[in-house]
Design an enzyme around this catalytic site. Structure first.
Site, short mmCIF file in Angstrom:
data_model
loop_
_atom_site.label_atom_id
_atom_site.label_comp_id
_atom_site.label_asym_id
_atom_site.label_seq_id
_atom_site.Cartn_x
_atom_site.Cartn_y
_atom_site.Cartn_z
N GLY A 122 0.81 -1.23 0.00
CA GLY A 122 0.00 0.00 0.00
C GLY A 122 0.83 1.26 0.00
N ALA A 123 2.08 1.18 -0.47
CA ALA A 123 2.96 2.36 -0.46
C ALA A 123 3.13 2.96 -1.84
CB ALA A 123 4.31 1.99 0.12
N ASP A 173 3.46 -0.68 -13.98
CA ASP A 173 4.06 -1.38 -12.84
C ASP A 173 4.61 -2.74 -13.25
OD1 ASP A 173 2.84 0.80 -11.78
OD2 ASP A 173 1.44 -0.29 -10.50
#
Ligand code: GLA
Length: 386
Positions: A122-123, A173
């Protein structure tokens, strides 16, 4: 402490029948600039990091995948031929990759696996892409004869997000996790898939992430709504200017020409994306000239756009951005999807210590939680370890 092969292997042995398999890794990523441009066919500028997922896999002679998440201490099994798959989100990433590799004709068989990661969750550093890429790479190696090209492995991860997890992400990503190269950033044209490596050696500067520790989850966040807004505007512009296939092709003038036909909110989102396309190109030019001041200036502009126009910031991230500005940091902005996670900061070496000190002092005072400082080291992409 850096995650090692042994951290995973020891648990694999303990959890299954004592034998060992093959070990694979895939990293998380940073992105210098080009945010929310990937699903608009635009440019992105990511690099892989050293934080990664490590997974051990061994065939088990069945059609069942037995998967153990070392970090979550959670175990699940699923059958490769089941359409529905497991419930736990972490397991759905693995399930999705298996199913998508099978759809490409890779004769995946049942396997035992244990995995762990040190990409913070979650970063905004793409822990899920790292997980997908590690398994896509592994299945291609074990059952696919390494015949599937890297870009297709990245797409397997992206389709997993879309079809099994519900996040309509772009390709950045997974692309970065699969193609990363130590010491180099990559500029990817998300429309053509063409990319080039940019050696990243900013003399006198450092890249550092400040994790706000506001956890972001793109699944269920307004991420998909942002994408929808962009597609809405692109479709309206296309009616008047058929050459515009996506926002990558659009100009501010074309946006202005259709303002009456789109919502104010959608127009604001599109305005950000059009600006971001120009900023990525500006950064490329500035990097070629070794002009880091301009790179930094454009990063601040991106933050402003993400906060005011795209509205994917939060109080904590805006505060971190302000702290950077006050400390004289060259460039700073939200990194990744937003709604929490990290800022990425381009800091001159002489200001680095002072900046970190300021962040450690001020952030907890204001928000009652500690930020985490992560020095960026650009690492390699997905690969087999042993
Ligand atoms: C997330 C998505 C990417 C990209 C970024 C924003 O990380 O997974 O595809 O859209 O957000 O740039």
């Amino acid at each position: 402490m850096k995650l090692t092969i042994d951290d995973v292997r020891s648990r694999f042995i303990e959890h299954f029948d004592g034998s060992t398999g093959s070990v694979y890794t895939a990293p998380g990523r940073i992105n210098l600039i080009g945010e929310h441009t990937d699903y608009n066919d635009g440019f992105v500028f990511p690099g892989a990091v050293q934080q990664c997922i490590i997974a051990e896999l061994k065939q088990n002679g069945t059609r069942t995948v037995r998967a153990y998440s070392i970090d979550l201490k959670d175990y699940t099994e699923f059958c490769l031929d089941d359409e529905k798959g497991p419930n736990a989100t972490w397991a759905r990433y693995i399930f999705g990759v298996c199913r998508e590799m099978m759809a490409l004709g890779v004769p995946v068989q049942g396997f035992n696996t244990a995995f762990a990661g040190d990409v913070p969750l979650g970063a905004g550093m793409s822990s899920s892409a790292a997980l997908e890429s590690a398994f896509a790479f592994a299945l291609n190696d074990i059952w696919g004869g390494n015949k599937i090209e890297k870009m297709e492995l990245a797409r397997v991860g992206q389709r997993t997000e879309h079809k099994y997890v519900g996040c309509n992400c772009g390709i950045m990503d997974q692309f970065a996790s699969v193609h990363g190269k130590a010491g180099s950033l990559m500029r990817l044209d998300c429309r053509s898939g063409e990319f080039s490596y940019f050696p990243w050696n900013p003399k006198g500067y450092k890249l550092v992430l400040i994790n706000s520790c506001v956890k972001h989850e793109l699944v269920g966040s307004p991420y998909n709504d942002r994408r929808k807004s962009c597609e809405n505007v692109a479709a309206v512009i296309n009616k008047h200017f058929p050459e515009v296939k996506s926002l990558r092709d659009a100009s501010y003038e074309q946006l202005d020409a259709v303002r009456a036909e789109v919502s104010e909110e959608d127009a604001k989102r599109a305005h950000y994306v059009i600006g971001e396309r120009e900023r990525v190109l500006g950064v490329c030019k500035a990097l070629e000239a070794g002009d880091y001041e301009t790179v930094g200036k454009l990063m601040y502009e991106t933050h402003h756009g993400l906060s005011e126009e795209y509205e994917v910031s939060c109080e904590e991230l805006d505060y971190l951005n302000d702290l950077a500005k006050e400390a004289g940091v060259t460039g700073s902005r939200i990194m990744g999807g937003g709604f929490g996670g990290c800022t990425i900061n381009l800091v001159s070496e002489e200001l680095y210590d002072n900046f970190i000190k300021t962040v450690y002092q001020n952030y907890p005072q204001k928000f009652g939680k500690k930020p985490i400082v992560i020095d960026v080291v650009i690492g390699d992409g997905a690969r087999k370890l042993i």
